[in-house]
Design a protein around this motif. Structure first.
Motif, PDB file in Angstrom:
ATOM      1  N   UNK A 177       0.651  -1.208   0.111  1.00 32.92           N
ATOM      2  CA  UNK A 177      -0.039  -0.013   0.105  1.00 32.92           C
ATOM      3  C   UNK A 177       1.022   1.137   0.023  1.00 32.92           C
ATOM      4  N   UNK A 178       0.237   2.395  -0.392  1.00 34.14           N
ATOM      5  CA  UNK A 178       0.921   3.466  -0.401  1.00 34.14           C
ATOM      6  C   UNK A 178       1.514   4.119   0.802  1.00 34.14           C
ATOM      7  N   UNK A 179       0.868   3.770   1.768  1.00 34.96           N
ATOM      8  CA  UNK A 179       1.342   4.107   3.352  1.00 34.96           C
ATOM      9  C   UNK A 179       1.470   2.905   4.250  1.00 34.96           C
ATOM     10  N   UNK A 180       2.013   1.771   4.020  1.00 38.47           N
ATOM     11  CA  UNK A 180       2.109   0.680   5.193  1.00 38.47           C
ATOM     12  C   UNK A 180       3.057  -0.239   4.812  1.00 38.47           C
ATOM     13  N   UNK A 181       2.550  -1.376   5.564  1.00 40.92           N
ATOM     14  CA  UNK A 181       3.819  -2.551   5.225  1.00 40.92           C
ATOM     15  C   UNK A 181       3.576  -3.358   3.834  1.00 40.92           C
ATOM     16  N   UNK A 182       4.517  -4.258   3.362  1.00 33.88           N
ATOM     17  CA  UNK A 182       4.169  -4.773   2.168  1.00 33.88           C
ATOM     18  C   UNK A 182       3.826  -6.198   2.304  1.00 33.88           C
ATOM     19  N   UNK A 183       3.142  -6.465   1.156  1.00 34.87           N
ATOM     20  CA  UNK A 183       2.746  -8.133   1.303  1.00 34.87           C
ATOM     21  C   UNK A 183       4.083  -8.764   1.135  1.00 34.87           C
ATOM     22  N   UNK A 184       3.927 -10.193   1.942  1.00 32.10           N
ATOM     23  CA  UNK A 184       5.284 -10.949   2.077  1.00 32.10           C
ATOM     24  C   UNK A 184       5.401 -11.904   0.841  1.00 32.10           C
ATOM     25  N   UNK A 185       5.471 -11.054  -0.042  1.00 30.55           N
ATOM     26  CA  UNK A 185       5.524 -12.201  -1.414  1.00 30.55           C
ATOM     27  C   UNK A 185       6.011 -11.089  -2.585  1.00 30.55           C
ATOM     28  N   UNK A 186       6.381 -11.779  -3.712  1.00 30.94           N
ATOM     29  CA  UNK A 186       6.469 -11.252  -4.964  1.00 30.94           C
ATOM     30  C   UNK A 186       5.433 -11.333  -5.788  1.00 30.94           C
ATOM     31  N   UNK A 187       4.991 -10.349  -6.771  1.00 27.59           N
ATOM     32  CA  UNK A 187       3.856 -10.574  -7.539  1.00 27.59           C
ATOM     33  C   UNK A 187       3.896 -10.165  -8.934  1.00 27.59           C
ATOM     34  N   UNK A 188       3.380 -10.875  -9.634  1.00 28.34           N
ATOM     35  CA  UNK A 188       3.250 -10.317 -11.346  1.00 28.34           C
ATOM     36  C   UNK A 188       1.885 -10.547 -11.639  1.00 28.34           C
ATOM     37  N   UNK A 189       1.343  -9.978 -12.539  1.00 29.34           N
ATOM     38  CA  UNK A 189       0.121 -10.076 -13.077  1.00 29.34           C
ATOM     39  C   UNK A 189      -0.031 -10.467 -14.704  1.00 29.34           C
ATOM     40  N   UNK A 190      -0.622 -11.447 -14.895  1.00 32.92           N
ATOM     41  CA  UNK A 190      -0.676 -11.692 -16.548  1.00 32.92           C
ATOM     42  C   UNK A 190      -2.451 -11.363 -16.970  1.00 32.92           C
ATOM     43  N   UNK A 191      -2.672 -10.924 -17.949  1.00 24.09           N
ATOM     44  CA  UNK A 191      -3.805 -10.631 -18.456  1.00 24.09           C
ATOM     45  C   UNK A 191      -4.420  -9.344 -18.144  1.00 24.09           C
ATOM     46  N   UNK A 192      -4.654  -9.171 -16.866  1.00 22.03           N
ATOM     47  CA  UNK A 192      -5.093  -7.694 -16.312  1.00 22.03           C
ATOM     48  C   UNK A 192      -4.118  -7.414 -15.206  1.00 22.03           C
ATOM     49  N   UNK A 193      -4.149  -5.982 -14.991  1.00 23.14           N
ATOM     50  CA  UNK A 193      -3.107  -5.826 -13.832  1.00 23.14           C
ATOM     51  C   UNK A 193      -4.000  -5.774 -12.594  1.00 23.14           C
ATOM     52  N   UNK A 194      -3.385  -5.973 -11.355  1.00 21.97           N
ATOM     53  CA  UNK A 194      -3.883  -6.190 -10.239  1.00 21.97           C
ATOM     54  C   UNK A 194      -3.207  -5.506  -9.124  1.00 21.97           C
ATOM     55  N   UNK A 195      -3.494  -4.847  -8.273  1.00 19.99           N
ATOM     56  CA  UNK A 195      -2.670  -4.538  -7.072  1.00 19.99           C
ATOM     57  C   UNK A 195      -3.395  -4.264  -5.866  1.00 19.99           C
TER      58      UNK A 195
END
Ligand code: AKG
Ligand code: FE2
Length: 360
Positions: A177-195
């Motif tokens: 998130x813009x102002x907080x902790x991170x997800x504890x993973x690496x991510x990549x999106x195929x097809x459509x972007x999601x965050x």
């Protein structure tokens, strides 16, 4: 049935160390704005850096910094967010993307040591004395587990394709998130972007031109898994039309997660897809490759009430229909559980690759 959008997991602190020293007061002010903005949301797992005690106000990554990609999700044009961005100095920051390589983080052999490998599994082949058996199970209406479903060559292909795509523009990065902790993973999106911040609403990464496509062979495997799940339902439930319990679908989104052995994901529902998709109960189809994961699921966001299953390399989990809105998450990755033959062929880093296919 309209579904409120609130798949929030964590927030990300993307400030540089210099920013952090010079703008603590501004950050506190900004935090109160952002907290308010997000107060209806319950974060399921990660730490919230703005409220952490000072001594802990460091990035909480367990991974080496040089391998961690970072990016700044673009905020929705909401006056509160804009104000918060001004206060934290986020507004002008550009994405800083360094590719995360899922295959060559470091030399696995020297890290693991030979003793961690079961003797029978050190060869370049799947053990013929202990053949892997496939099982198919209906866990609850609309939820099916196909264990050992993805063959070794298919798993190798998944890793190679994900590695290749993950190293390029739009590849793996650590979301948050813009102002907080991170997800504890690496991510990549195929097809459509999601965050996690902007959902599917807008493209949020400045390094991405266009969208990465879902490889055709992945789609074929999804279709095959769904059709085998339907056969199972027809056989076990004596249902002529298995699609009533588990609707069919063609994926147009694939979210690829890579968890290191410290990775996890708190209990959440997947409900950012379109209202039509959610109302029809179009399923999420999840492929697991690499180290095993402890996966929790249940009707409530309450770990103590959740069921736990082990998702191993090659397993496919499907949840749709009545089970489309289950809470689910990954509590831990179990080190040194990936099939040695897979590691030998791919040099996959310690950890787990997970692909979830959906229809927006
Ligand atoms: O890693 C998994 O098994 C689950 C991933 C997941 O729930 C998600 O990406 O929404
Ligand atoms: Fe999910």
């Amino acid at each position: 049935m309209p579904i409120a959008k609130s798949r929030r997991r964590t927030r990300v602190d993307l400030r540089t160390p210099a920013d952090k020293n010079s703008s603590q007061k501004s950050v506190n002010a900004a935090n109160s704005i952002i907290q308010e903005d997000h107060k209806s949301l319950s974060i399921c797992d990660e730490e919230k850096s703005p409220t952490r005690p000072k001594g802990l106000h460091q990035d909480m990554d367990s991974e080496p910094r040089k391998n961690v990609s970072r990016y700044v999700p673009r905020a929705k044009s909401n006056p509160k967010n804009r104000r918060a961005k001004e206060l934290t100095g986020h507004a002008e920051k550009q994405a800083v993307i360094t590719p995360f390589d899922i295959c060559t983080c470091y030399n696995r052999k020297s890290l693991m040591g030979e003793t961690f490998l079961p003797a029978r599994n050190t060869g370049n082949h799947i053990d013929t004395e202990h053949p892997i058996t496939e099982t198919r199970q209906i866990l609850r209406p609309g939820m099916v587990l196909l264990t050992n479903y993805i063959s070794l060559p298919e798993q190798v292909n998944i890793i190679n394709r994900c590695r290749e795509l993950g190293l390029g523009p739009g590849g793996f990065c650590q979301p948050g998130y813009q102002n907080g902790a991170k997800l504890r993973l690496q991510m990549m999106c195929l097809g459509k972007m999601w965050d996690p911040e902007t959902k599917y609403e807008e493209r949020s990464r400045s390094d991405v031109v266009g969208t990465l496509s879902i490889p055709d062979d992945f789609v074929l495997l999804v279709k095959k898994a769904l059709s085998d799940a339907h056969l199972l339902i027809e056989k076990n439930e004596i249902m002529k039309d298995a699609e009533k319990m588990l609707p069919g679908m063609t994926p147009d989104v694939c979210i690829v997660n890579f968890y290191t052995t410290h990775g996890k994901l708190g209990l959440h529902q997947d409900r950012d897809e379109s209202e039509d998709s959610l109302n029809k109960g179009l399923p999420v189809i999840s492929f697991s490759v690499g180290d095993s994961a402890e996966f929790l699921y249940g009707d409530e966001r309450d770990i103590s009430k959740a069921e736990s299953i082990l998702l191993k390399s090659g397993d496919v989990l499907i949840f749709g229909g009545q089970s489309r809105h289950i809470y689910h998450g990954v509590t831990s990755i179990i080190p040194n559980t990936a099939p040695p033959a897979l590691l030998k062929k791919t040099n996959l880093c310690p950890g787990r690759l997970n692909l979830t296919f959906r229809h927006f």
